[in-house]
Write a protein that holds these residues in place. Structure first.
Motif, PDB file in Angstrom:
ATOM      1  N   LEU A  30     -21.150 -18.281   8.533  1.00 32.59           N
ATOM      2  CA  LEU A  30     -20.869 -17.107   7.708  1.00 32.59           C
ATOM      3  C   LEU A  30     -19.397 -17.119   7.321  1.00 32.59           C
ATOM      4  O   LEU A  30     -18.546 -17.626   8.044  1.00 32.59           O
ATOM      5  N   ARG A  31     -19.110 -16.580   6.161  1.00 33.45           N
ATOM      6  CA  ARG A  31     -17.750 -16.518   5.665  1.00 33.45           C
ATOM      7  C   ARG A  31     -17.384 -15.064   5.426  1.00 33.45           C
ATOM      8  O   ARG A  31     -18.252 -14.208   5.365  1.00 33.45           O
ATOM      9  N   TRP A  32     -16.098 -14.795   5.285  1.00 28.62           N
ATOM     10  CA  TRP A  32     -15.637 -13.447   4.967  1.00 28.62           C
ATOM     11  C   TRP A  32     -14.656 -13.508   3.806  1.00 28.62           C
ATOM     12  O   TRP A  32     -14.045 -14.529   3.551  1.00 28.62           O
ATOM     13  N   ARG A  33     -14.553 -12.375   3.115  1.00 26.78           N
ATOM     14  CA  ARG A  33     -13.607 -12.243   2.003  1.00 26.78           C
ATOM     15  C   ARG A  33     -13.173 -10.791   1.917  1.00 26.78           C
ATOM     16  O   ARG A  33     -13.791  -9.904   2.507  1.00 26.78           O
ATOM     17  N   VAL A  34     -12.096 -10.557   1.182  1.00 18.02           N
ATOM     18  CA  VAL A  34     -11.555  -9.207   1.042  1.00 18.02           C
ATOM     19  C   VAL A  34     -11.519  -8.828  -0.425  1.00 18.02           C
ATOM     20  O   VAL A  34     -11.149  -9.633  -1.279  1.00 18.02           O
ATOM     21  N   ARG A  35     -11.925  -7.596  -0.684  1.00 16.65           N
ATOM     22  CA  ARG A  35     -11.785  -7.004  -2.016  1.00 16.65           C
ATOM     23  C   ARG A  35     -10.666  -5.978  -1.978  1.00 16.65           C
ATOM     24  O   ARG A  35     -10.498  -5.275  -0.994  1.00 16.65           O
ATOM     25  N   GLU A  36      -9.914  -5.905  -3.053  1.00 22.33           N
ATOM     26  CA  GLU A  36      -8.888  -4.883  -3.155  1.00 22.33           C
ATOM     27  C   GLU A  36      -9.575  -3.559  -3.472  1.00 22.33           C
ATOM     28  O   GLU A  36     -10.399  -3.475  -4.376  1.00 22.33           O
ATOM     29  N   GLY A  37      -9.273  -2.548  -2.683  1.00 19.56           N
ATOM     30  CA  GLY A  37      -9.878  -1.243  -2.900  1.00 19.56           C
ATOM     31  C   GLY A  37     -11.315  -1.204  -2.411  1.00 19.56           C
ATOM     32  O   GLY A  37     -11.670  -1.812  -1.416  1.00 19.56           O
ATOM     33  N   GLY A  38     -12.156  -0.503  -3.136  1.00 20.40           N
ATOM     34  CA  GLY A  38     -13.554  -0.306  -2.749  1.00 20.40           C
ATOM     35  C   GLY A  38     -14.443  -1.496  -3.029  1.00 20.40           C
ATOM     36  O   GLY A  38     -13.990  -2.541  -3.493  1.00 20.40           O
ATOM     37  N   ARG A  67      -1.182  -3.942   0.458  1.00 22.31           N
ATOM     38  CA  ARG A  67      -0.795  -2.532   0.364  1.00 22.31           C
ATOM     39  C   ARG A  67      -1.208  -1.838   1.647  1.00 22.31           C
ATOM     40  O   ARG A  67      -2.328  -1.965   2.107  1.00 22.31           O
ATOM     41  N   LEU A  68      -0.276  -1.116   2.251  1.00 23.82           N
ATOM     42  CA  LEU A  68      -0.519  -0.460   3.523  1.00 23.82           C
ATOM     43  C   LEU A  68      -1.144   0.911   3.341  1.00 23.82           C
ATOM     44  O   LEU A  68      -0.849   1.621   2.388  1.00 23.82           O
ATOM     45  N   TRP A  69      -1.991   1.263   4.296  1.00 26.14           N
ATOM     46  CA  TRP A  69      -2.590   2.582   4.338  1.00 26.14           C
ATOM     47  C   TRP A  69      -1.561   3.551   4.884  1.00 26.14           C
ATOM     48  O   TRP A  69      -0.887   3.272   5.872  1.00 26.14           O
ATOM     49  N   MET A  70      -1.428   4.676   4.229  1.00 21.46           N
ATOM     50  CA  MET A  70      -0.509   5.714   4.678  1.00 21.46           C
ATOM     51  C   MET A  70      -1.298   7.009   4.809  1.00 21.46           C
ATOM     52  O   MET A  70      -2.185   7.282   3.999  1.00 21.46           O
ATOM     53  N   PRO A  71      -0.985   7.839   5.803  1.00 20.64           N
ATOM     54  CA  PRO A  71      -1.616   9.153   5.861  1.00 20.64           C
ATOM     55  C   PRO A  71      -1.337   9.909   4.560  1.00 20.64           C
ATOM     56  O   PRO A  71      -0.299   9.701   3.929  1.00 20.64           O
ATOM     57  N   TRP A  72      -2.234  10.762   4.157  1.00 20.47           N
ATOM     58  CA  TRP A  72      -2.112  11.432   2.857  1.00 20.47           C
ATOM     59  C   TRP A  72      -0.799  12.175   2.719  1.00 20.47           C
ATOM     60  O   TRP A  72      -0.286  12.340   1.621  1.00 20.47           O
ATOM     61  N   GLN A  73      -0.193  12.598   3.828  1.00 23.06           N
ATOM     62  CA  GLN A  73       1.086  13.310   3.750  1.00 23.06           C
ATOM     63  C   GLN A  73       2.229  12.388   3.320  1.00 23.06           C
ATOM     64  O   GLN A  73       3.268  12.856   2.880  1.00 23.06           O
ATOM     65  N   HIS A  74       2.036  11.077   3.462  1.00 23.42           N
ATOM     66  CA  HIS A  74       3.113  10.123   3.180  1.00 23.42           C
ATOM     67  C   HIS A  74       2.819   9.190   2.010  1.00 23.42           C
ATOM     68  O   HIS A  74       3.599   8.293   1.743  1.00 23.42           O
ATOM     69  N   GLY A  75       1.712   9.362   1.351  1.00 22.84           N
ATOM     70  CA  GLY A  75       1.394   8.497   0.222  1.00 22.84           C
ATOM     71  C   GLY A  75      -0.098   8.311   0.066  1.00 22.84           C
ATOM     72  O   GLY A  75      -0.905   8.995   0.685  1.00 22.84           O
ATOM     73  N   GLU A  76      -0.456   7.361  -0.753  1.00 25.84           N
ATOM     74  CA  GLU A  76      -1.856   7.079  -1.060  1.00 25.84           C
ATOM     75  C   GLU A  76      -2.535   6.383   0.130  1.00 25.84           C
ATOM     76  O   GLU A  76      -2.015   5.412   0.663  1.00 25.84           O
ATOM     77  N   PRO A  77      -3.712   6.865   0.568  1.00 24.57           N
ATOM     78  CA  PRO A  77      -4.424   6.209   1.664  1.00 24.57           C
ATOM     79  C   PRO A  77      -5.202   4.981   1.167  1.00 24.57           C
ATOM     80  O   PRO A  77      -6.398   5.043   0.913  1.00 24.57           O
TER      81      PRO A  77
END
Length: 116
Positions: A30-38, A67-77
């Motif tokens: 099995l292989r894995w890959r990443v999508r940006e966003g949803g 792109r790093l996840w930030m809590p909504w108080q500090h930026g875009e999650p």
């Protein structure tokens, strides 16, 4: 599992992160890959590898300037989508995830470790 640099996340909400993906069991190759966003986001061609299973070695990849996840108080999650892909290219499983930088430091008020 993710291991990466420890940038000053207040200066830039990005980091270079090493990703490795492992499973407790399942079919081989099995292989894995990443999508940006949803799930409908673009596949990041350089961020992919072979799934690690018990008794077999997988592979990892650098996710450059993720792109790093930030809590909504500090930026875009910001979240990304990890997909496990079968031999025919069929998506067998997907999971949304976020990447954060955390710093462990000594907190005098509690006389112990804390995160920021």
């Amino acid at each position: 599992a993710a291991v990466g640099t420890a940038p000053d996340h207040t200066a830039s909400p990005h980091a270079d992160v090493w990703l490795e993906v492992e499973a407790a069991g399942g079919p081989e190759n099995l292989r894995w890959r990443v999508r940006e966003g949803g799930p409908g986001g673009p596949v990041l061609p350089e961020v992919r590898g072979r799934l690690t299973m018990p008794g077999s070695k997988g592979s990892g990849a650098w996710f450059k300037q993720a792109r790093l996840w930030m809590p909504w108080q500090h930026g875009e999650p910001v979240r990304h989508t990890l997909e496990v892909v079968g031999a025919e290219g069929t998506v067998l499983h997907s999971q949304r995830f976020g990447l954060r930088c955390a710093e462990i430091y000594y907190e005098a008020r509690t006389n112990g470790p804390a995160f920021r």
